[in-house]
Design an enzyme around this catalytic site. Structure first.
Site, PDB file in Angstrom:
ATOM      1  N   ASP A 106       4.128 -28.934  53.233  1.00  0.00           N
ATOM      2  CA  ASP A 106       2.915 -29.505  53.821  1.00  0.00           C
ATOM      3  C   ASP A 106       1.662 -28.966  53.133  1.00  0.00           C
ATOM      4  O   ASP A 106       1.758 -28.083  52.272  1.00  0.00           O
ATOM      5  CB  ASP A 106       2.915 -29.184  55.326  1.00  0.00           C
ATOM      6  CG  ASP A 106       2.186 -30.238  56.133  1.00  0.00           C
ATOM      7  OD1 ASP A 106       1.419 -31.022  55.546  1.00  0.00           O
ATOM      8  OD2 ASP A 106       2.363 -30.265  57.367  1.00  0.00           O
ATOM      9  N   ASP A 153      -0.306 -38.738  59.866  1.00  0.00           N
ATOM     10  CA  ASP A 153       0.888 -38.540  60.690  1.00  0.00           C
ATOM     11  C   ASP A 153       1.129 -39.748  61.589  1.00  0.00           C
ATOM     12  O   ASP A 153       0.179 -40.286  62.172  1.00  0.00           O
ATOM     13  CB  ASP A 153       0.691 -37.341  61.629  1.00  0.00           C
ATOM     14  CG  ASP A 153       0.787 -36.032  60.890  1.00  0.00           C
ATOM     15  OD1 ASP A 153       0.840 -36.039  59.650  1.00  0.00           O
ATOM     16  OD2 ASP A 153       0.800 -34.993  61.578  1.00  0.00           O
TER      17      ASP A 153
HETATM   18  C1  GLA Z   1       1.476 -32.022  59.567  1.00  0.00           C
HETATM   19  C2  GLA Z   1       2.524 -32.976  59.006  1.00  0.00           C
HETATM   20  C3  GLA Z   1       3.508 -33.364  60.090  1.00  0.00           C
HETATM   21  C4  GLA Z   1       4.171 -32.119  60.639  1.00  0.00           C
HETATM   22  C5  GLA Z   1       3.108 -31.152  61.143  1.00  0.00           C
HETATM   23  C6  GLA Z   1       3.697 -29.807  61.525  1.00  0.00           C
HETATM   24  O1  GLA Z   1       0.654 -32.624  60.497  1.00  0.00           O
HETATM   25  O2  GLA Z   1       1.921 -34.114  58.456  1.00  0.00           O
HETATM   26  O3  GLA Z   1       4.478 -34.240  59.588  1.00  0.00           O
HETATM   27  O4  GLA Z   1       4.946 -31.517  59.633  1.00  0.00           O
HETATM   28  O5  GLA Z   1       2.123 -30.894  60.148  1.00  0.00           O
HETATM   29  O6  GLA Z   1       2.732 -28.890  61.925  1.00  0.00           O
END
Ligand code: GLA
Length: 411
Positions: free
Chosen positions: A160, A217
């Protein structure tokens, strides 16, 4: 003079090696599996939520069901832990420590369990000094952490991009990929790199990652799903061409089986994701999933579209009156065509379109309904194609050329 030349040579070699393609031979079709985040987020209180906390028990339970109920057989072979698996502090040697209560036997034990059952093990980390939820990230510990992943037999890393200077990602992500490659353990490399940038360099991203999260997300709702579909369609010219075996755009996890989507809406996601050659990462409680949603996830014909060996990402080719057509060309000369109705008038919406509108060559096809709601039919270019689509629903067809003799290559 000689020293200066040597220095230039070293800098040059370093640049060349960071620039090496990932080329790890993995993810030749979009990865399929299950990941904790969308459904289980950062639930860490196992006393209050014993069935939902991010823990060894959740992973084992999920893997057991995936094996027993046909998910592994259908192709879902990665089982992954997203954020919130760590202790808040590294150990005295600077190494990452899995949460001692929730992963009492450590990560190698989790990997062993999964491997014995025929699964592969996916794990989340972050390129910054913290993960998005505030656990230790890999920055300045890259080599130590990759060694831990190797020791734990990890098969897939989702890296990430929280707490990272976005300008540094263009070198940082390739550097981490290079270290992964040098580790000697093949690991799928999932990068969140473009999701954090305004103008991502997709040529470089696709060169260095097996898959990459392009955008926001996904949340458990039709509005979030529609927004992502729209964004992928509106920006498709920037990145669809980079998808191919070993490198995939990732519109995020499947919501199928959770709280926010109706059955029709779940069918839309499964259809459009397969047209997009997207990773199929479920994130749902497989113990309580309703059978009709399970059927969507296990639809073999649709999985086959997603996993088609040509690896060509499909496009939205038509968008009118809140109805869309998505088209993906397949390795056997067929086309997967999804009609999506984003309208909310309470009756199935009728469309009638030409072959040009669907962007398919003018020939005769056997048309199969991939959700098996209709009987197969034979269609030719002389008549417009007609169908009716439920509100916030989909009709998903495979157009199979009837005979190669009448293929018109002009279109
Ligand atoms: C980000 C990512 C998500 C998830 C969260 C975890 O928002 O885009 O897919 O992995 O972090 O904290």
């Amino acid at each position: 003079m000689f020293r200066k030349c040597r220095l230039y040579l070293l800098v040059f070699l370093e640049l060349v090696s960071v620039n090496e393609a990932l080329n790890n031979g993995l993810a030749l079709t979009p990865p399929m599996g299950w990941l904790t985040w969308q459904r289980f987020r950062c639930i860490t209180d196992c006393e209050k939520y014993p069935d939902e906390c991010i823990s060894e028990a959740l992973i084992k339970r999920t893997a057991d069901i995936m094996l027993d109920e046909g998910y592994l057989e259908a192709g879902y072979n990665y089982v992954g832990i997203d954020d919130c698996w760590l202790e808040k502090e590294r150990d005295d040697n600077g190494r990452l420590v899995p949460d001692r209560n929730r992963f009492p036997n450590g990560m190698k034990a989790v990997a062993d369990y999964l491997h014995e059952k025929g699964f592969k093990f996916a794990l989340y980390q972050d390129y910054g000094n913290k993960t998005c939820m505030g656990y230790p990230g890999v920055l300045d510990h890259e080599e130590t952490d990759i060694q831990s992943f190797v020791d734990w037999d990890v098969d897939y890393i989702k890296l990430d991009g929280c707490y990272v200077d976005t300008a540094k990602m263009d070198d940082g992500y390739p550097y981490f990929g290079k270290l992964l490659n040098q580790s000697g353990r093949p690991m799928v490399y999932s990068c969140s790199w473009p999701a954090y940038q305004k103008k991502p360099d997709y040529a470089s991203i696709s060169h260095h990652c097996n898959l990459w999260r392009n955008w926001d997300d996904i949340q458990d709702s039709w509005s979030s799903l529609s927004k992502i579909m729209n964004w992928f369609a509106e920006n498709q010219d920037d990145f669809a061409k980079y998808a191919r075996p070993g490198q995939w755009n990732d519109p995020d996890m499947l919501l199928v089986g959770n709280f926010g989507l109706s059955l029709d809406q779940a069918k839309v996601q499964m259809a459009v994701w397969s047209v997009l050659a997207a990773p199929l990462l479920m994130s749902v409680d497989l113990k309580t999933i309703r059978p009709e949603f399970k059927e969507v996830l296990l639809n073999k014909d649709i999985i086959a579209i997603d996993q088609d060996s040509l690896g060509k990402q499909g496009l939205r080719v038509w968008n009118k009156s809140n109805c869309e057509i998505w088209n993906r060309k397949l390795s056997d000369g067929s086309y997967a065509i999804a009609f999506v109705n984003k309208r909310d008038d309470g009756t199935p919406y009728a469309v009638k379109v030409s072959f040009d509108t669907m962007r398919i060559p003018k020939q005769t096809y056997e048309v199969q309904d991939l959700y098996k709601e209709e009987q197969p039919r034979s269609v030719g270019p002389e008549v417009d194609f007609e169908t009716r689509i439920n509100p916030s629903g989909v009709k998903f067809y495979k157009f199979i050329p009837k005979s190669s003799n009448d293929v018109n290559t002009a279109t």
